[in-house]
Design an enzyme around this catalytic site. Structure first.
Site, short mmCIF file in Angstrom:
data_model
loop_
_atom_site.label_atom_id
_atom_site.label_comp_id
_atom_site.label_asym_id
_atom_site.label_seq_id
_atom_site.Cartn_x
_atom_site.Cartn_y
_atom_site.Cartn_z
CB SER A 1 -7.98 3.70 3.06
OG SER A 1 -7.10 3.13 4.02
CE LYS B 1 -3.81 2.09 2.67
NZ LYS B 1 -4.63 1.97 3.90
CB SER C 1 -8.02 0.78 5.97
OG SER C 1 -8.79 1.93 5.85
N1 GLN Z 1 -12.90 4.08 6.83
C1 GLN Z 1 -12.17 4.57 7.95
C2 GLN Z 1 -11.81 6.02 7.73
O1 GLN Z 1 -12.21 6.53 6.74
C3 GLN Z 1 -10.96 3.74 8.19
C4 GLN Z 1 -9.79 4.11 7.37
C5 GLN Z 1 -8.57 3.32 7.71
O2 GLN Z 1 -8.64 2.30 8.42
N2 GLN Z 1 -7.43 3.80 7.26
O3 GLN Z 1 -11.17 6.64 8.52
#
Ligand code: GLN
Length: 478
Positions: A152, A77, A176
């Site tokens: 994400s 990532k 994420s």
């Molecule tokens: N969907 C969550 C957010 O928007 C988690 C994102 C993540 O785990 N990086 O913050």
């Protein structure tokens, strides 16, 4: 077609049926063919990959024993820095950023023989649940290209699902890793807070950020975790806790000779917002765990309804502070301007996308004098209550089973204009980040449209071994 596993690859190289170089070439050919329709990759690093593959091939040619991930094509990532390879965090503000060092997790994978193919698309600074917040392009879910891969770490999940990498790394601040794994039908593991070094992870919310693997199988996730876990002197938050051999632990029976392993089920994770098909598939998976010899025990996690607001205060507060470093001076993009303060303003105005700006504003507000006690301090207190919920539950059970997400993958564009709807869908995943406990998502079925559904399991702090063992037993039974 059965998915490729790490063991298949290592064996094929050790038996000289293929070479790491040939494999890397195969994977790049597939990426170049498939990825224009998926969008999982932001940057390929072929020179670095082929140099590493050549090292692995030289080892194999001399008949040397091969390290655990020898020749395994892996991708990362784009929130983890890679020496000499562009790292953007999905943001325009880091469009031209070439880091001078490697993230510890990446360095450990390479030291174990992995071939790093490239960097994967994600929501900007990992803020989002659909990968639609990437400043570059969206990612299409390989299982249904009209749908999001989740986020994400959408690129990390999609790359494994489309066999453009055998395993990948993602980051999980509020779900994420687990949510995109669930949406794309692969395995995603968020370890315990402190289990894996975050040195070289571009920080979003430091008390919630975790690095973890995506893979086709639980065993591959265990292999990946075993490689990246453990204390790192470069990250003071990495814990001095021994790392078990997760792969060996997998083979222990879940139904020991003595007491049954207890699986908790909390009604708070099966409330009104849960899609009926997801509910029935997850309930069937829990029934399967009972058939495997686990005892299913009702538990209560009474503060769950406060998890999303708590998460979005803590995460945005920490983000507003972490993202202050992107000022046009130290990293990446710099806007042209006549004065220094104008340069800061222009750089951040042009460099950050909408969602990142929204969060910086929310977080700055939550931390500001006069509001700090009402928002940030209050959220910290609720966070303690949420952690105690899990502490209490884990006095009674060894793991907790739940859906990973309330719905299967939604359509591209469906929620992007409604941030609140997007945030609320994180209800089942943010809790494990607030409490710091490990969580895994494994495929457990499909809905009537053939969209994958994930079973989520939680365990006690630093008990990934039990988490993986139960997940492995379920996967095998399925
Ligand atoms: N969907 C969550 C957010 O928007 C988690 C994102 C993540 O785990 N990086 O913050």
């Amino acid at each position: 077609m059965a998915a490729t596993t790490i063991d298949d690859i290592r064996a094929a190289i050790a038996e000289r049926k293929t070479t790491a170089t040939a494999l890397a070439a195969d994977y790049y050919a597939r990426i170049k063919k498939e990825d224009p329709e998926i969008g999982a990759f932001l940057t390929l690093c072929e020179d670095r990959a082929l140099a590493q593959a050549a090292r692995v091939d030289a080892l194999a040619a001399d008949g040397n024993p091969l390290p655990a991930l020898a020749g395994v094509p892996i991708a990362i990532k784009d929130v983890m820095v890679t020496n000499g390879v562009r790292t953007t965090a999905g943001s325009k503000i880091l469009d031209n950023f070439i880091p001078p060092y490697d993230c510890t997790a990446v360095a450990r994978l390479e030291a174990a023989g992995a071939v790093i193919l490239g960097k994967l698309n994600c929501d900007e600074f990992a803020m989002g649940s659909s990968t639609e917040n990437s400043a570059y392009h969206v990612v299409h879910n390989p299982r249904d290209k009209s749908r999001v891969p989740g986020g994400s770490s959408g690129g990390s999940a999609a790359a494994v699902a489309a066999d453009m990498a055998v395993a990948t790394l993602g980051s999980d601040t509020g779900g994420s890793i687990r949510q995109p794994a669930s949406f794309c039908g692969v395995v995603g593991l968020k370890p315990t807070y402190g289990r894996v070094s975050r040195y070289g992870l571009i920080a979003f919310a430091s008390s919630l950020d975790h690095i973890g693997p995506f893979a086709n199988t639980v065993k591959d996730a265990a292999l990946m975790l075993r490689t990246i876990a453990g204390r790192d002197p470069m990250d003071s938050t990495s814990a001095e806790v021994p790392v078990p051999d997760y792969v060996a632990e997998l083979e222990k029976p879940i139904r020991g000779s003595g007491e049954k392993l207890k699986v908790g089920v909390a009604k708070e994770y099966f409330g009104p917002g849960l899609d009926p098909e997801v509910r029935s598939v997850v309930e069937a998976a829990i029934q399967r765990l009972a058939e495997l010899g686990c005892e299913v025990v009702p538990v209560s996690l009474p503060h769950t309804e406060y998890a999303v607001p708590t998460y979005y205060i803590v995460a945005t507060a920490e983000a507003s502070s972490n993202l202050a470093r992107f000022d046009g001076v130290r990293y990446g993009f710099r806007a042209k301007a006549n004065t220094l303060s104008e340069m800061y303003r222009q750089t951040r105005d042009c460099g950050f996308g909408m969602e990142v700006k929204r969060r910086i504003m929310l977080g700055t507000y939550a931390l500001s004098a006069g509001y700090y006690d009402a928002y940030y301090l209050k959220a910290q207190k609720v966070r303690t209550l949420l952690t105690r919920d899990f502490d209490e539950a884990f006095k009674k059970v060894d793991v907790i089973a739940a859906p990973t997400c309330p719905t299967p993958a939604f359509r591209l564009g469906e929620k992007i204009d409604d941030p609140l709807a997007m945030y609320l869908a994180d209800i089942y995943t943010v809790t494990a980040n607030l409490a710091g406990i490990p969580g895994i998502s494994i495929p457990c079925g499909e809905n009537h449209e053939k969209l994958p559904i994930g079973l989520q399991l939680f365990a006690r702090h630093f008990d990934e071994a039990t988490l993986l063992r139960v997940a492995h037993a379920y996967e095998r039974a399925r």
